[in-house]
Write a protein that holds these residues in place. Structure first.
Motif, PDB file in Angstrom:
ATOM      1  N   ALA A   1       0.935  -1.062  -0.009  1.00  0.00           N
ATOM      2  CA  ALA A   1      -0.110   0.044   0.162  1.00  0.00           C
ATOM      3  C   ALA A   1       0.825   1.430  -0.122  1.00  0.00           C
ATOM      4  O   ALA A   1       1.860   1.397   0.767  1.00  0.00           O
ATOM      5  CB  ALA A   1      -0.676  -0.057   1.293  1.00  0.00           C
ATOM      6  N   ALA A   2       0.493   2.113  -0.981  1.00  0.00           N
ATOM      7  CA  ALA A   2       1.430   3.328  -0.925  1.00  0.00           C
ATOM      8  C   ALA A   2       0.923   4.126   0.155  1.00  0.00           C
ATOM      9  O   ALA A   2      -0.261   3.992   0.804  1.00  0.00           O
ATOM     10  CB  ALA A   2       1.274   4.236  -2.171  1.00  0.00           C
TER      11      ALA A   2
ATOM     12  N   ARG B   1      -2.535   5.751  -0.339  1.00  0.00           N
ATOM     13  CA  ARG B   1      -3.531   4.942  -0.306  1.00  0.00           C
ATOM     14  C   ARG B   1      -4.017   4.792   1.114  1.00  0.00           C
ATOM     15  O   ARG B   1      -5.213   4.760   1.336  1.00  0.00           O
ATOM     16  CB  ARG B   1      -3.054   3.445  -0.953  1.00  0.00           C
ATOM     17  CG  ARG B   1      -4.092   2.729  -1.371  1.00  0.00           C
ATOM     18  CD  ARG B   1      -5.044   3.197  -2.180  1.00  0.00           C
ATOM     19  NE  ARG B   1      -6.436   2.498  -1.610  1.00  0.00           N
ATOM     20  CZ  ARG B   1      -6.759   1.328  -1.937  1.00  0.00           C
ATOM     21  NH1 ARG B   1      -5.835   0.367  -2.622  1.00  0.00           N
ATOM     22  NH2 ARG B   1      -7.850   0.691  -1.878  1.00  0.00           N
TER      23      ARG B   1
ATOM     24  N   GLN C   1      -7.433   5.539   2.841  1.00  0.00           N
ATOM     25  CA  GLN C   1      -8.412   4.849   3.497  1.00  0.00           C
ATOM     26  C   GLN C   1      -9.043   5.330   4.782  1.00  0.00           C
ATOM     27  O   GLN C   1     -10.079   5.187   5.335  1.00  0.00           O
ATOM     28  CB  GLN C   1      -7.849   3.570   3.719  1.00  0.00           C
ATOM     29  CG  GLN C   1      -8.693   2.365   4.071  1.00  0.00           C
ATOM     30  CD  GLN C   1      -8.005   0.887   4.445  1.00  0.00           C
ATOM     31  OE1 GLN C   1      -6.786   0.863   3.926  1.00  0.00           O
ATOM     32  NE2 GLN C   1      -8.535   0.237   5.513  1.00  0.00           N
TER      33      GLN C   1
ATOM     34  N   SER D   1       8.641   1.437  -3.528  1.00  0.00           N
ATOM     35  CA  SER D   1       7.598   0.790  -2.959  1.00  0.00           C
ATOM     36  C   SER D   1       6.752   0.136  -4.316  1.00  0.00           C
ATOM     37  O   SER D   1       6.119  -0.903  -4.233  1.00  0.00           O
ATOM     38  CB  SER D   1       6.370   1.933  -2.679  1.00  0.00           C
ATOM     39  OG  SER D   1       6.716   2.220  -1.323  1.00  0.00           O
TER      40      SER D   1
ATOM     41  N   ARG E   1       5.878  -3.884  -4.319  1.00  0.00           N
ATOM     42  CA  ARG E   1       4.665  -4.174  -4.598  1.00  0.00           C
ATOM     43  C   ARG E   1       4.532  -5.263  -5.763  1.00  0.00           C
ATOM     44  O   ARG E   1       3.817  -6.216  -5.886  1.00  0.00           O
ATOM     45  CB  ARG E   1       4.021  -2.930  -5.085  1.00  0.00           C
ATOM     46  CG  ARG E   1       2.313  -3.211  -4.890  1.00  0.00           C
ATOM     47  CD  ARG E   1       1.649  -1.711  -5.359  1.00  0.00           C
ATOM     48  NE  ARG E   1       1.906  -0.647  -4.567  1.00  0.00           N
ATOM     49  CZ  ARG E   1       2.527   0.146  -4.804  1.00  0.00           C
ATOM     50  NH1 ARG E   1       2.651   0.725  -6.183  1.00  0.00           N
ATOM     51  NH2 ARG E   1       2.961   1.571  -3.666  1.00  0.00           N
TER      52      ARG E   1
ATOM     53  N   VAL F   1      -6.135  -8.134  -0.515  1.00  0.00           N
ATOM     54  CA  VAL F   1      -5.278  -6.739  -0.209  1.00  0.00           C
ATOM     55  C   VAL F   1      -4.188  -6.448  -0.985  1.00  0.00           C
ATOM     56  O   VAL F   1      -4.063  -5.176  -1.585  1.00  0.00           O
ATOM     57  CB  VAL F   1      -5.175  -6.849   1.482  1.00  0.00           C
ATOM     58  CG1 VAL F   1      -4.375  -5.773   1.844  1.00  0.00           C
ATOM     59  CG2 VAL F   1      -6.392  -6.682   2.006  1.00  0.00           C
TER      60      VAL F   1
ATOM     61  N   TYR G   1      -3.593  -3.295  -4.213  1.00  0.00           N
ATOM     62  CA  TYR G   1      -2.719  -2.013  -4.150  1.00  0.00           C
ATOM     63  C   TYR G   1      -2.195  -2.056  -5.500  1.00  0.00           C
ATOM     64  O   TYR G   1      -0.939  -1.414  -5.691  1.00  0.00           O
ATOM     65  CB  TYR G   1      -1.854  -2.200  -3.075  1.00  0.00           C
ATOM     66  CG  TYR G   1      -2.428  -2.177  -1.835  1.00  0.00           C
ATOM     67  CD1 TYR G   1      -3.165  -1.116  -1.476  1.00  0.00           C
ATOM     68  CD2 TYR G   1      -1.913  -2.988  -0.618  1.00  0.00           C
ATOM     69  CE1 TYR G   1      -3.938  -0.959  -0.273  1.00  0.00           C
ATOM     70  CE2 TYR G   1      -2.792  -2.796   0.560  1.00  0.00           C
ATOM     71  CZ  TYR G   1      -3.647  -1.818   0.574  1.00  0.00           C
ATOM     72  OH  TYR G   1      -4.141  -1.801   2.106  1.00  0.00           O
TER      73      TYR G   1
END
Lengths: 807, 225
Positions: A313-314, A317, A321, B68, B72, B96, B100
């Motif tokens: 998750a950046a 993000r 949320q 990141s 990811r 989840v 992303y």
């Protein structure tokens, strides 16, 4: 979009999993958003909702500028003169209040409405829903009698007859032909208007009106693309031209424009905006509380956020949320808040002061709901952004290590800022409430100059067919019948009783005093009264005598002056025996036969009393009488004022059965009404301040409780090392006290800067009143320390063994 | 696949080369820097200096966002405490990491369905973590690490909280994944678990004290005493 829906779904689930947190946050927000929704409903209805005129932003009330610079209504000559100047003034609309006896029942009903010139409806831009507007010819002297009905009168008295146009109604005993019915809700000045008849300004009666009788409200409509300032410049040019032509003429003083909305709500606008500011403060405090809760929750959610980050998750993000969750909270708070606002409005409508215009239209409509929805979004982001930023800033590696403890010690800079902010906001609000309370206390203790206890007041009008001496004779007979009623202690007559309406301001000449070089005349309030007025209302007579039945039209002209008028013009002399002359057509010299104490005629909470001259209503110039004696007020004092009404009606009917008794009101109620806006403001601002203080104390409690939960281990070690319970208590309370003092100091500085905005709303209290600024900080400190005390006490009871196992 | 050159800060002058398809075990006492090394390789930790190459990318020159992105796209994590998200179902936990990435919903659903089937946990897809045993939770944890088809799986004591039979099951799973081509780096104290790998690196006080692929590894005397 899909991501948003997913965040919303998860957000709901997260909130459902923490019902305690969710409930506290939603209730806190509901209080803040509810207070704002309720206040915005009031602002929306009173200040924002469109008036019953198309494009009402371009409608202007035109005021005649008086020689002393104050705006006033027009006299007939001044209106006609100004209209002759052409340009935009050529089509100036005119309105004057009017009331008639409407026949149709056993006793005619007194109804109020207006006299309007031909141009007025065009200026206002409103067409009748039935029939037609007045024609130009109908506004001329000698034209037939015609009337346009209000929608309400047409509906209630004429059963909404579709063929009402052309039928005849009896007003003051004369037949009037109905030519139209105006749309629902239409009114010019007041929503009590039930009819409109042509003004016929050029008629002999209207022409006879003195230049000093200011009775016409004038209106113009700005052309599209023209600003108020541009038109004001044109009007100033006209005034300059008139002044050049006649340096002493009143035309040279010019006219002033005021938007019709400002005219309608100008007096309540400052109070409403102040209250809106107060609820904004309440909302900010609620936001601070929820932000604090979210900060604490963010710490507890470090693990979850770290996992999400580790899974890719950046940060943005994660922030989005968390913001989704906070907006969800604010929406839930908003829904509950709308419910609270609805309930608050029911209370408000039940206790509202009569001085708030359009109060009956206050409701939660689409505009209010849109405002609340917008507020929810803004508020959700406002209280959510700092916690989201902090929570999303995690060291994933550390957070996911096994056995990692939460941070310990301290509050965190965000929490410190929030606690100081909410304490400061609560202090400012409480100081505002304190000033209002003191102001109200001062108001309630002002001597109005008369005794309203047991006074029942009403209005009557001499039958329209009466003229000359029959009019005062009629009032004298009514007064005598009143005095003869059982239990009645006094009955007095006046054109307008205290608290019941405006009497004209009238220039006067003082014998032996040359006119001031500036040509500014001496202006006093003119009051026409009957005999025994001062003893009846228990107004102190400081010298001389009051009027009696012998002060008739034929008797020598006499006047009674108020103490302030006597001091103003005869400061070192006895006013008795001096002479003055009202500057109106047929005005004569009046000898001062009495000096009366000042009376606060409009309301108790006015700082300046108006210099007033009282005249026997029988002795005023004949030209003035049609205006003056259209109706008169009577006040009857008895030990049982409430049960007196039927006797009063019977007594009036025994003089003339066609005369209605109307505007029946207790004088105590009128006095209470005159201060109702101030009282209303005070209660509301007091309630908001109390709410703010409670929220701030709860907020501090939450932060302290959280801080202690984070410091369980530290406190356990301290106790294990021998710390006394008192020293732990001192440690925690000391931290809370430091925050509270910082908040109060910031609050004092803020209040010092902001309370001057309340100046116009205060009476007898300085906006920087030392007493209020001294006491309120003490109250805030005590409340905040109470908020600290409970978690501090809990900390002293920590079992060190359990606390250290917490590791 | 991975090259670390003079990696310092918490670690001490670490030089390490890892080829694609390797199954590396990192061992060492508590505080030796095992988890830190894993976090650095997983690009969760930026507190280091030196050079770091990952799949032709000069990680030391990349900003946080690009790191990141790399994480990811290519890396899956397995944690000792499973670190499933308590409020999400098994299905949602697997979804989840995919959520992303820029993957359509239907494709995500297909990928999650496939992994549920592959790990034989279809019947548990609507359960919450608290309704699963420790072994089942870690199975989901591994499934979550694998669902995005990573090139590298980083496992921090993946069987630390499991009893032996569950641990064996998880390790067999890792072995299978490795045989299918996924590079795996695990941190463990267990010699048994280490035996599933093909190369074991020893760390002590932030230094690599033993690496079969680099017998010349310099070890300061103070450490080697």
């Amino acid at each position: 979009m899909e991501t948003l829906l997913q965040d919303v779904r998860y957000g709901f689930r997260m909130l459902r999993k923490s019902p305690g947190f969710t409930a506290v946050a939603v209730i806190t927000l509901a209080l803040g958003i509810g207070a704002n929704t309720a206040m915005f409903s009031v602002i929306n209805s009173v200040l924002l909702r469109s008036l019953p005129f198309p494009d009402s932003g371009r409608l202007m009330v035109v005021w005649k500028t008086m020689s002393n610079g104050t705006p006033n209504a027009f006299s007939t000559p001044a209106f006609l003169e100004m209209r002759q100047q052409g340009d935009i003034l050529a089509h100036m609309g005119a309105f004057s209040n009017a009331s008639f006896n409407l026949a149709g029942k056993d006793v005619p009903e007194r109804i109020t409405g207006g006299k309007v010139n031909y141009e007025l409806f065009s200026v206002l831009g409103v067409q009748p829903v039935l029939g037609r507007m007045f024609s130009a010819g109908e506004d001329q002297p000698g034209a037939g009698r015609v009337v346009i009905l209000s929608h309400a009168l047409w509906k209630t008295r004429f059963a909404s007859q579709p063929d009402i146009s052309g039928s005849t109604v009896s007003l003051d005993g004369a037949p009037y032909t109905v030519v139209g019915v105006m749309p629902r809700g239409f009114h010019v000045l007041a929503d009590k208007e039930l009819f409109w008849v042509p003004l016929q300004l050029e008629s002999a009666n209207a022409q006879a009106s003195a230049r000093s009788v200011h009775w016409l409200f004038a209106f113009i409509r700005l052309a599209p693309g023209t600003s108020q300032q541009q038109v004001q410049t044109v009007l100033d040019t006209i005034a300059a031209r008139l002044k050049a032509q006649d340096p002493t003429g009143e035309g040279g003083f010019g006219v002033t424009l005021q938007s019709i909305r400002e005219f309608n709500v100008g007096n309540v606008k400052p109070a409403l905006l102040l209250l809106m500011g107060a609820v904004a403060f309440v909302l900010l405090i609620a936001c601070s509380n929820v932000a604090n809760l979210l900060l604490a929750r963010g710490t507890m959610r470090r693990r979850e956020i770290s996992i999400r980050t580790a899974l890719g998750a950046a940060r943005i993000r994660v922030i989005l949320q968390l913001l989704t969750e906070s907006v969800l909270l604010s929406i839930m708070g908003g829904v509950l808040g709308v419910g609270l606002a609805w309930a608050a409005l029911q209370v408000l409508l039940a206790i509202h002061p009569s001085s708030i215009p359009s109060v009956e239209t206050i409701t939660i409509d689409a505009a209010v709901l849109a405002y609340t929805a917008l507020l929810c979004g803004v508020v959700g982001i406002l209280f959510g952004v700092a916690p989201a930023l902090e929570a999303s800033h995690v060291n994933v590696g550390d957070a996911l290590k096994e056995g990692t403890r939460g941070s310990s010690g301290g509050f965190g800079k965000h929490r410190v800022v929030l606690v100081i902010t909410e304490t400061a906001l609560a202090s400012i609000l409480l100081i505002g409430a304190g000033l209002s309370l003191k102001s109200l206390w001062r108001t309630e203790n002002v001597d109005p100059g008369f005794n309203p206890t047991g006074e029942m007041t009403f209005r009557i009008s001499a039958p329209p067919s009466f003229a000359g001496e029959r009019i005062p004779l009629f009032y004298q007979q009514v007064l005598e019948r009143m005095r003869a009623l059982p239990g009645v202690q006094s009955a007095v007559l006046a054109r307008n009783l205290p608290m019941s309406g405006g009497d004209p301001s009238m220039p006067i000449a003082i014998e032996g005093t040359p006119p001031p070089p500036s040509q500014i005349p001496i202006v006093t309030r003119l009051r026409a009264i009957g005999p025994d007025y001062f003893s009846g209302l228990q107004i102190s007579l400081l010298g001389g005598r009051e009027f009696t039945d012998h002060d008739t039209a034929a008797a020598p002209k006499v006047a009674i002056v108020s103490e302030s008028l006597a001091k103003l013009y005869w400061p070192k002399e006895n006013a008795l025996g001096k002479r003055l002359k009202p500057e109106l057509t047929g005005g004569e010299w009046y000898t001062v036969i009495g000096v009366a104490a000042d009376v606060r005629h409009w309301a108790a909470d006015v700082t300046d009393v108006e210099p007033t001259a009282y005249y026997p209503h029988t002795q005023l110039p004949e030209a003035f009488l049609p205006l003056l004696e259209g109706s008169m007020s009577i006040a009857v004092r008895s030990s049982n004022a409430a049960g007196l009404l039927s006797s009063i009606r019977a007594a009036v009917a025994s003089v003339d059965s066609t005369v209605p008794v109307y505007d029946v009101q207790g004088m105590e109620e009128m006095v209470a009404d005159s201060g109702s806006l101030r009282r209303f403001d005070m209660w509301l601002i007091g309630a908001f301040a109390g709410l703010a203080l409670a929220l701030a104390a709860v907020g501090v409690y939450g932060v302290m409780a959280y801080s202690i939960s984070q410091r369980t281990r530290e406190i356990g070690i301290r106790i294990a090392l021998g710390a006394q319970r008192q020293s732990v208590l001192r440690l925690i309370m000391g931290q809370g006290a430091r925050l509270a003092v910082a908040g109060v100091v910031v609050g004092l500085v803020g209040a010092f800067a902001l309370t001057r905005l309340m100046e116009s709303l205060l009476f007898g209290v300085s906006p920087r009143d030392f007493g209020t600024f001294s006491i309120v900080p003490g109250i805030v400190l005590v409340m905040i320390l109470v908020g600290c005390f409970i978690p501090a006490l809990r900390a002293t009871k920590l079992d060190p063994v359990v606390a250290l196992r917490d590791e | 696949m991975i090259q670390l050159r003079n990696m310092t800060y918490v670690l001490r002058r670490i030089n390490l080369d890892i080829q694609e398809g390797e199954f590396i075990t990192v061992m060492g006492p508590s505080g030796s820097g095992k988890s830190t090394l894993l976090s650095i390789i997983g690009m969760l930790d930026d507190s280091w200096a030196g050079e770091f190459y990952f799949l032709e990318n000069e990680v030391h020159k990349l900003d946080r966002k690009k790191r990141s992105d790399l994480n990811r796209k290519h890396i899956g994590f397995v944690f000792q405490s499973y670190h499933l998200l308590d409020n999400l179902t098994v299905y949602e936990n697997l979804d989840v990491p995919l959520s992303y990435r820029n993957i359509s919903r239907s494709q995500r659903a297909s990928m999650v369905a496939e992994i549920l089937d592959r790990f034989q946990i279809v019947g548990k897809k609507d359960l919450f973590p608290s309704q699963l045993s420790g072994g089942q939770q870690q199975l989901v944890g591994v499934a979550r690490a694998v669902v995005g088809n990573p090139k590298l799986i980083l496992a921090d004591e993946p069987t630390g909280n499991l009893h032996s039979s569950q641990a064996k099951e998880i390790m067999e799973l890792f072995k299978k994944l490795n045989e299918e081509g996924t590079t795996i780096i695990q941190v463990t104290h267990s010699e048994v678990n280490a035996s599933y790998g093909n190369r074991t690196i020893q760390l002590f006080d932030g230094w690599i004290t033993s690496d079969p692929a680099n017998p010349q590894t310099s070890t300061p005397s103070v450490v080697a005493r």
